[in-house]
Write a protein that holds these residues in place. Structure first.
Motif, PDB file in Angstrom:
ATOM      1  N   CYS A  10       0.857  -1.194   0.000  1.00  0.00           N
ATOM      2  CA  CYS A  10       0.000   0.000   0.000  1.00  0.00           C
ATOM      3  C   CYS A  10       0.890   1.240   0.000  1.00  0.00           C
ATOM      4  N   LEU A  11       1.686   1.392  -1.028  1.00  0.00           N
ATOM      5  CA  LEU A  11       2.721   2.416  -1.020  1.00  0.00           C
ATOM      6  C   LEU A  11       2.165   3.833  -1.066  1.00  0.00           C
ATOM      7  N   HIS A  12       0.899   3.968  -1.428  1.00  0.00           N
ATOM      8  CA  HIS A  12       0.285   5.295  -1.453  1.00  0.00           C
ATOM      9  C   HIS A  12       0.016   5.826  -0.055  1.00  0.00           C
ATOM     10  N   LEU A  13       0.084   4.975   0.963  1.00  0.00           N
ATOM     11  CA  LEU A  13      -0.245   5.403   2.325  1.00  0.00           C
ATOM     12  C   LEU A  13       0.976   5.960   3.038  1.00  0.00           C
ATOM     13  N   PRO A  14       0.857   7.120   3.688  1.00  0.00           N
ATOM     14  CA  PRO A  14       1.924   7.580   4.575  1.00  0.00           C
ATOM     15  C   PRO A  14       2.131   6.583   5.710  1.00  0.00           C
ATOM     16  N   PRO A  15       3.312   6.570   6.323  1.00  0.00           N
ATOM     17  CA  PRO A  15       3.603   5.564   7.347  1.00  0.00           C
ATOM     18  C   PRO A  15       2.583   5.481   8.480  1.00  0.00           C
ATOM     19  N   ALA A  16       2.118   6.614   8.985  1.00  0.00           N
ATOM     20  CA  ALA A  16       1.158   6.557  10.095  1.00  0.00           C
ATOM     21  C   ALA A  16      -0.136   5.872   9.670  1.00  0.00           C
ATOM     22  N   ASP A  17      -0.585   6.152   8.445  1.00  0.00           N
ATOM     23  CA  ASP A  17      -1.801   5.500   7.952  1.00  0.00           C
ATOM     24  C   ASP A  17      -1.565   4.015   7.716  1.00  0.00           C
ATOM     25  N   LEU A  18      -0.364   3.660   7.275  1.00  0.00           N
ATOM     26  CA  LEU A  18      -0.025   2.241   7.116  1.00  0.00           C
ATOM     27  C   LEU A  18      -0.085   1.522   8.454  1.00  0.00           C
ATOM     28  N   VAL A  19       0.426   2.145   9.486  1.00  0.00           N
ATOM     29  CA  VAL A  19       0.411   1.555  10.826  1.00  0.00           C
ATOM     30  C   VAL A  19      -1.023   1.328  11.292  1.00  0.00           C
ATOM     31  N   ARG A  20      -1.872   2.329  11.098  1.00  0.00           N
ATOM     32  CA  ARG A  20      -3.266   2.184  11.523  1.00  0.00           C
ATOM     33  C   ARG A  20      -3.964   1.078  10.734  1.00  0.00           C
ATOM     34  N   LEU A  21      -3.702   1.032   9.437  1.00  0.00           N
ATOM     35  CA  LEU A  21      -4.291  -0.013   8.602  1.00  0.00           C
ATOM     36  C   LEU A  21      -3.822  -1.395   9.054  1.00  0.00           C
ATOM     37  N   GLY A  50       8.101  14.529  12.084  1.00  0.00           N
ATOM     38  CA  GLY A  50       7.248  13.445  11.619  1.00  0.00           C
ATOM     39  C   GLY A  50       7.621  12.115  12.235  1.00  0.00           C
ATOM     40  N   GLN A  51       8.906  11.933  12.480  1.00  0.00           N
ATOM     41  CA  GLN A  51       9.366  10.699  13.120  1.00  0.00           C
ATOM     42  C   GLN A  51       8.819  10.575  14.529  1.00  0.00           C
ATOM     43  N   ALA A  52       8.803  11.685  15.268  1.00  0.00           N
ATOM     44  CA  ALA A  52       8.250  11.660  16.623  1.00  0.00           C
ATOM     45  C   ALA A  52       6.758  11.360  16.591  1.00  0.00           C
ATOM     46  N   ASP A  53       6.056  11.969  15.640  1.00  0.00           N
ATOM     47  CA  ASP A  53       4.616  11.701  15.515  1.00  0.00           C
ATOM     48  C   ASP A  53       4.374  10.233  15.150  1.00  0.00           C
ATOM     49  N   LEU A  54       5.185   9.723  14.245  1.00  0.00           N
ATOM     50  CA  LEU A  54       5.033   8.335  13.828  1.00  0.00           C
ATOM     51  C   LEU A  54       5.290   7.381  14.989  1.00  0.00           C
ATOM     52  N   ALA A  55       6.285   7.684  15.800  1.00  0.00           N
ATOM     53  CA  ALA A  55       6.572   6.842  16.964  1.00  0.00           C
ATOM     54  C   ALA A  55       5.377   6.802  17.912  1.00  0.00           C
ATOM     55  N   ARG A  56       4.708   7.932  18.074  1.00  0.00           N
ATOM     56  CA  ARG A  56       3.531   7.965  18.952  1.00  0.00           C
ATOM     57  C   ARG A  56       2.390   7.127  18.369  1.00  0.00           C
ATOM     58  N   VAL A  57       2.191   7.207  17.064  1.00  0.00           N
ATOM     59  CA  VAL A  57       1.143   6.407  16.430  1.00  0.00           C
ATOM     60  C   VAL A  57       1.452   4.917  16.569  1.00  0.00           C
ATOM     61  N   MET A  58       2.697   4.546  16.329  1.00  0.00           N
ATOM     62  CA  MET A  58       3.094   3.141  16.448  1.00  0.00           C
ATOM     63  C   MET A  58       2.861   2.627  17.865  1.00  0.00           C
ATOM     64  N   ALA A  59       3.238   3.425  18.843  1.00  0.00           N
ATOM     65  CA  ALA A  59       3.036   3.009  20.232  1.00  0.00           C
ATOM     66  C   ALA A  59       1.549   2.872  20.548  1.00  0.00           C
ATOM     67  N   GLY A  60       0.759   3.834  20.072  1.00  0.00           N
ATOM     68  CA  GLY A  60      -0.671   3.794  20.342  1.00  0.00           C
ATOM     69  C   GLY A  60      -1.376   2.632  19.675  1.00  0.00           C
ATOM     70  N   GLU A  61      -0.912   2.244  18.498  1.00  0.00           N
ATOM     71  CA  GLU A  61      -1.539   1.152  17.761  1.00  0.00           C
ATOM     72  C   GLU A  61      -0.946  -0.210  18.119  1.00  0.00           C
ATOM     73  N   GLY A  62       0.194  -0.212  18.806  1.00  0.00           N
ATOM     74  CA  GLY A  62       0.845  -1.477  19.141  1.00  0.00           C
ATOM     75  C   GLY A  62       1.464  -2.163  17.942  1.00  0.00           C
ATOM     76  N   ILE A  63       1.943  -1.372  16.990  1.00  0.00           N
ATOM     77  CA  ILE A  63       2.524  -1.897  15.751  1.00  0.00           C
ATOM     78  C   ILE A  63       3.998  -1.511  15.691  1.00  0.00           C
ATOM     79  N   ALA A  64       4.869  -2.495  15.511  1.00  0.00           N
ATOM     80  CA  ALA A  64       6.307  -2.259  15.462  1.00  0.00           C
ATOM     81  C   ALA A  64       6.782  -2.108  14.017  1.00  0.00           C
ATOM     82  N   LEU A  65       7.962  -1.540  13.855  1.00  0.00           N
ATOM     83  CA  LEU A  65       8.652  -1.499  12.567  1.00  0.00           C
ATOM     84  C   LEU A  65       9.662  -2.628  12.526  1.00  0.00           C
ATOM     85  N   TYR A  66       9.642  -3.409  11.431  1.00  0.00           N
ATOM     86  CA  TYR A  66      10.636  -4.467  11.276  1.00  0.00           C
ATOM     87  C   TYR A  66      11.736  -4.081  10.301  1.00  0.00           C
ATOM     88  N   ASP A  67      11.352  -3.656   9.097  1.00  0.00           N
ATOM     89  CA  ASP A  67      12.382  -3.377   8.089  1.00  0.00           C
ATOM     90  C   ASP A  67      12.038  -2.132   7.289  1.00  0.00           C
TER      91      ASP A  67
END
Length: 261
Positions: A10-21, A50-67
């Protein structure tokens, strides 16, 4: 077993939206595209804010980054220019960097340099073959890994590229311990496209849900070592469903595959 959602799906999605999805669809982690495959092509390297915002979204959604993806190692690549992407990956808890490579004088040194930069940040590097590039077989990837001497380098089992490049499940079983850390899953028709253009179109927009094609997915995934991290990379330009419906279908098909190996 957790399953990851690769950004290329889903490359059209910004990272935060990808995390939520990913969270809504059932996935446990994501990959992100922080580096373009070619100048001007889509990528989503966040700014410091944006990185700080993304980290907050990841923490809130419980989704980690692997690669993070995808570094094309060609004659024009200066690995030192990847510093911001590698820094962002490390800061967000990422573990691996995905790459592919062309053949040119100095490739081994260039690959070793990338691996060293990644290692400084606690990251590993996975390389996959692509039929239209110079490093176009599993054996070529393994030779490059061995020649580099990089202990953090590994072979990425992408179920499409592995088989389009002539790889077999038996070849994976024969690989040295520790070489395979990651696998990316998709299906595709059994027949290989006859042209380079067809191969590229399939890889970038013609991948199928597990079970909808003819690749030996079960045999391939039985061959990967225990503990291999499994993600889905499944861009499909013909699937017109909304993102959530499509992501849930991808997750369900992949989960069924893994439960029935």
């Amino acid at each position: 077993m957790q399953i990851g959602l690769g950004h290329f799906t889903c490359l059209h999605l910004p990272p935060a939206d990808l995390v939520r999805l990913a969270r809504q669809a059932g996935f446990g982690f994501v990959g992100m595209r922080f580096h373009p495959v070619a100048p001007g092509l889509p990528h989503w390297l966040p700014s410091p804010a944006g990185q700080a915002d993304l980290a907050r979204v990841m923490a809130g959604e419980g989704i980690a980054l692997y690669d993070i993806e995808t570094v094309v190692i060609d004659a024009g690549l200066d690995p030192d220019m990847l510093g911001p992407a590698l820094d962002a990956a490390a800061a967000l808890g990422g573990q691996r960097v995905n790459c592919c490579a062309d053949l040119f004088p100095g490739l081994t040194e260039r690959f070793a340099h990338l691996c060293a930069l990644a290692a400084e940040r606690g990251l590993g590097v996975d390389i996959e073959p692509m039929r239209w590039r110079g490093v176009n077989t599993p054996a070529a990837c393994l030779s490059l890994i061995a020649a580099s001497g990089a202990p953090n380098a590994g072979y990425l089992v992408d179920t499409l590229h592995h088989h389009r490049c002539g790889g077999t499940p038996e070849e994976i079983v024969a690989m040295s311990a520790g070489v395979v850390r990651s696998a990316q899953v998709c299906d595709a028709p059994a027949a290989t496209p006859e042209t380079t253009e067809g191969l590229i179109a399939e890889a970038r927009g013609g991948r199928l849900l597990p079970g909808d094609g003819g690749l030996p997915l079960r045999e391939t995934l039985r061959a990967v070592p225990d503990g291999t991290v499994i993600s889905v990379e499944l861009p499909n330009a013909q699937d017109r469903r909304d993102d959530l419906t499509r992501a849930r279908a991808i997750y369900a098909a992949t989960k069924t595959l893994l439960e029935n190996l």
